[in-house]
Scaffold this motif. Structure first.
Motif, PDB file in Angstrom:
ATOM      1  N   LEU A  89      -3.535  -8.458  -5.657  1.00 58.65           N
ATOM      2  CA  LEU A  89      -3.104  -8.611  -4.271  1.00 58.65           C
ATOM      3  C   LEU A  89      -1.970  -9.630  -4.259  1.00 58.65           C
ATOM      4  CD1 LEU A  89      -3.807  -7.558  -1.431  1.00 58.65           C
ATOM      5  CD2 LEU A  89      -5.303  -9.542  -1.151  1.00 58.65           C
ATOM      6  N   GLN A  90      -0.804  -9.177  -3.869  1.00 57.94           N
ATOM      7  CA  GLN A  90       0.410  -9.996  -3.949  1.00 57.94           C
ATOM      8  C   GLN A  90       1.028 -10.167  -2.568  1.00 57.94           C
ATOM      9  OE1 GLN A  90       4.397  -8.541  -5.812  1.00 57.94           O
ATOM     10  NE2 GLN A  90       3.376  -9.737  -7.420  1.00 57.94           N
ATOM     11  N   GLY A 146       7.679   2.857  -6.026  1.00 58.28           N
ATOM     12  CA  GLY A 146       6.741   2.543  -7.091  1.00 58.28           C
ATOM     13  C   GLY A 146       5.876   3.743  -7.449  1.00 58.28           C
ATOM     14  N   ILE A 147       5.845   4.111  -8.719  1.00 54.91           N
ATOM     15  CA  ILE A 147       5.092   5.293  -9.139  1.00 54.91           C
ATOM     16  C   ILE A 147       3.595   5.014  -9.203  1.00 54.91           C
ATOM     17  CG2 ILE A 147       7.032   6.229 -10.436  1.00 54.91           C
ATOM     18  CD1 ILE A 147       5.729   5.234 -12.980  1.00 54.91           C
ATOM     19  N   THR A 148       3.210   3.736  -9.157  1.00 56.09           N
ATOM     20  CA  THR A 148       1.786   3.399  -9.194  1.00 56.09           C
ATOM     21  C   THR A 148       1.150   3.399  -7.806  1.00 56.09           C
ATOM     22  OG1 THR A 148       2.410   1.056  -9.201  1.00 56.09           O
ATOM     23  CG2 THR A 148       1.946   2.071 -11.331  1.00 56.09           C
ATOM     24  N   LYS A 149       1.932   3.744  -6.792  1.00 54.43           N
ATOM     25  CA  LYS A 149       1.438   3.897  -5.430  1.00 54.43           C
ATOM     26  C   LYS A 149       0.658   2.685  -4.910  1.00 54.43           C
ATOM     27  CE  LYS A 149       3.242   7.949  -5.199  1.00 54.43           C
ATOM     28  NZ  LYS A 149       4.515   8.131  -4.461  1.00 54.43           N
ATOM     29  N   PRO A 150       1.293   1.518  -4.879  1.00 51.30           N
ATOM     30  CA  PRO A 150       0.622   0.358  -4.270  1.00 51.30           C
ATOM     31  C   PRO A 150       0.421   0.602  -2.785  1.00 51.30           C
ATOM     32  CG  PRO A 150       2.941  -0.118  -4.636  1.00 51.30           C
ATOM     33  CD  PRO A 150       2.675   1.211  -5.290  1.00 51.30           C
ATOM     34  N   ARG A 151      -0.484  -0.165  -2.184  1.00 49.85           N
ATOM     35  CA  ARG A 151      -0.745  -0.033  -0.761  1.00 49.85           C
ATOM     36  C   ARG A 151      -0.508  -1.363  -0.054  1.00 49.85           C
ATOM     37  NH1 ARG A 151      -6.623   2.315  -1.380  1.00 49.85           N
ATOM     38  NH2 ARG A 151      -6.328   1.408  -3.445  1.00 49.85           N
ATOM     39  N   LYS A 152      -0.157  -1.261   1.214  1.00 55.11           N
ATOM     40  CA  LYS A 152       0.107  -2.458   2.011  1.00 55.11           C
ATOM     41  C   LYS A 152      -1.169  -2.881   2.710  1.00 55.11           C
ATOM     42  CE  LYS A 152       2.638  -1.972   5.680  1.00 55.11           C
ATOM     43  NZ  LYS A 152       3.827  -1.820   6.551  1.00 55.11           N
ATOM     44  N   ALA A 160       0.308  -8.077   2.449  1.00 49.29           N
ATOM     45  CA  ALA A 160       0.255  -8.210   1.000  1.00 49.29           C
ATOM     46  C   ALA A 160       0.307  -6.818   0.384  1.00 49.29           C
ATOM     47  CB  ALA A 160      -1.012  -8.947   0.567  1.00 49.29           C
ATOM     48  N   VAL A 161       0.543  -6.774  -0.917  1.00 57.29           N
ATOM     49  CA  VAL A 161       0.589  -5.509  -1.652  1.00 57.29           C
ATOM     50  C   VAL A 161      -0.631  -5.432  -2.565  1.00 57.29           C
ATOM     51  CG1 VAL A 161       1.867  -4.096  -3.304  1.00 57.29           C
ATOM     52  CG2 VAL A 161       3.104  -5.429  -1.582  1.00 57.29           C
ATOM     53  N   PHE A 162      -1.411  -4.364  -2.434  1.00 57.26           N
ATOM     54  CA  PHE A 162      -2.608  -4.167  -3.247  1.00 57.26           C
ATOM     55  C   PHE A 162      -2.342  -3.061  -4.263  1.00 57.26           C
ATOM     56  CE2 PHE A 162      -6.840  -2.153  -3.943  1.00 57.26           C
ATOM     57  CZ  PHE A 162      -7.475  -3.236  -4.532  1.00 57.26           C
ATOM     58  N   LYS A 163      -2.619  -3.366  -5.535  1.00 56.64           N
ATOM     59  CA  LYS A 163      -2.402  -2.383  -6.599  1.00 56.64           C
ATOM     60  C   LYS A 163      -3.633  -2.353  -7.492  1.00 56.64           C
ATOM     61  CE  LYS A 163       1.627  -2.074  -8.613  1.00 56.64           C
ATOM     62  NZ  LYS A 163       2.804  -2.279  -9.508  1.00 56.64           N
TER      63      LYS A 163
END
Length: 272
Positions: free
Chosen positions: A130-131, A52-58, A70-73
Motif C-alpha cells: 500500500l503506497q 501498469g500491467i500488474t493492475k494496481p488498485r486505488k 493510496a495504491v494497493f498492489k
C-alpha cells in the motif's frame, strides 16, 4: 513560458482535484504516513486508469480526520522467461508486491526521498503493498509525450534524473525504460513508483554506460551503508540471493563513480 506555466498548473489541478494550486504531493510523510497506511479504514478500493500491467488498485483511506488515497498492489507472480525492450531475455523473473516495500525501505536507508511511503497491508483476504498516492502529479510519459513541458530549472532536473538512474540500476529495475513509472509533481520533484519487477538477481549493473554523473550525497550514503543493517532491513522483502546481488551492485556503483571522476574530473562527474 507563461503559457507553459499556466498549462502545468491547470494539469496538476485537474489531476489532483484540488480547488487551489500547490496542493502538497504527499499530505503526510515518514512514520506518520506509514502509520496511516497501516491503520486507516479502507473506504473504497477500485480500479483506475493506469498503464501498469500488474493492475494496481486505488484505495481511499480515512483515519484521524484525514482522507487520503493510496495504491494497493497484490501481485505475486513468477515469470519463467521475459524479453526486455532492448532484446535481452531474462529468466526466472519475480513480479512481487514485496519489491515495492523493499524499494521504499532502501530509499529510506539512503535518504533519497524518491519512493513514496509504502507498507505491507492486508485488505480483505489479500496481502499487498500500500503506497501513498502522489497528488497532483503526471507521469514522465505524460510530461514528454502529451504535455511537452520543459523543467523550469534544467540543471536541477538533470541532477535528479541522474540520481534516479543510479537508483534504478541499484535495484535492477527490469522496467528501467518505462517512463510511466516516474511521476513528476507540481514542484517538479521526481518520484519512483511501480517497482514490483525490480531486484532481479544480477550482480552487474544493467547499463553502466548510462551512469556518468553521481550525487555526492548518494555516494556518501552508499559508502556508509552497513551490510548487516541492509540485510536486516531487507530480509523480510527479499531473499538472500537478491540481497547479495544488491550489495554487489552497490559496490560496483561506487567503483564506477571513481572511474568517472578519473575520466571526467570531479566537476563533471559529481554534483551536490
Amino acid at each position: 513560458m507563461r503559457l507553459r506555466t499556466v498549462a502545468l498548473l491547470s494539469f496538476f489541478a485537474f489531476q489532483s482535484g484540488a480547488a487551489v494550486p500547490n496542493e502538497p504531493a504527499l499530505a503526510i510523510r515518514g512514520e506518520a504516513a506509514e502509520t496511516f497506511l497501516r491503520n486507516a479504514k479502507v473506504v473504497a478500493l477500485e480500479e483506475y486508469d493506469t498503464k501498469g500491467i500488474t493492475k494496481p488498485r486505488k484505495a481511499v483511506l480515512t483515519h484521524g480526520g484525514l482522507t487520503l488515497r493510496a495504491v494497493f498492489k497484490d501481485v505475486d507472480e513468477f515469470i519463467p522467461e521475459v524479453k526486455l525492450a532492448g532484446g535481452r531475455t531474462l529468466f526466472r523473473l519475480e513480479d512481487d508486491y514485496k519489491h515495492e516495500i523493499a524499494a521504499y525501505e532502501l530509499d529510506k536507508l539512503l535518504g533519497l526521498d524518491l519512493v513514496p511511503p509504502t507498507v505491507e497491508r492486508k485488505i480483505g483476504r489479500e496481502w499487498g503493498s500500500l503506497q501513498m498516492w502522489i497528488s497532483g502529479a503526471m507521469t514522465e510519459w505524460q510530461r514528454q509525450m502529451i504535455e511537452q513541458l520543459s523543467p523550469p530549472d534544467l540543471a536541477r532536473w538533470n541532477d535528479e534524473i541522474s540520481t534516479l538512474k543510479v537508483f534504478l540500476q541499484l535495484i535492477w529495475d527490469t522496467d528501467y525504460n518505462n517512463i510511466s513509472n516516474i511521476m513528476v509533481d507540481e514542484s517538479w520533484k521526481i518520484w519512483k513508483i511501480d517497482s514490483s519487477r525490480a531486484f532481479y538477481v544480477d550482480n552487474e549493473l544493467r547499463r553502466e554506460a548510462a551512469l556518468t554523473r553521481f550525487s555526492r550525497r548518494m555516494l556518501t550514503s552508499l559508502e556508509n551503508l552497513d551490510r548487516t543493517e541492509l540485510e536486516t532491513t531487507m530480509k523480510r522483502w527479499l531473499d538472500k540471493r537478491q540481497i547479495r546481488a544488491l550489495w554487489e551492485r552497490r559496490c560496483r556503483i561506487l567503483e564506477l563513480a571513481a572511474v568517472r571522476v578519473a575520466e571526467l574530473g570531479e566537476d563533471e562527474a559529481l554534483y551536490d
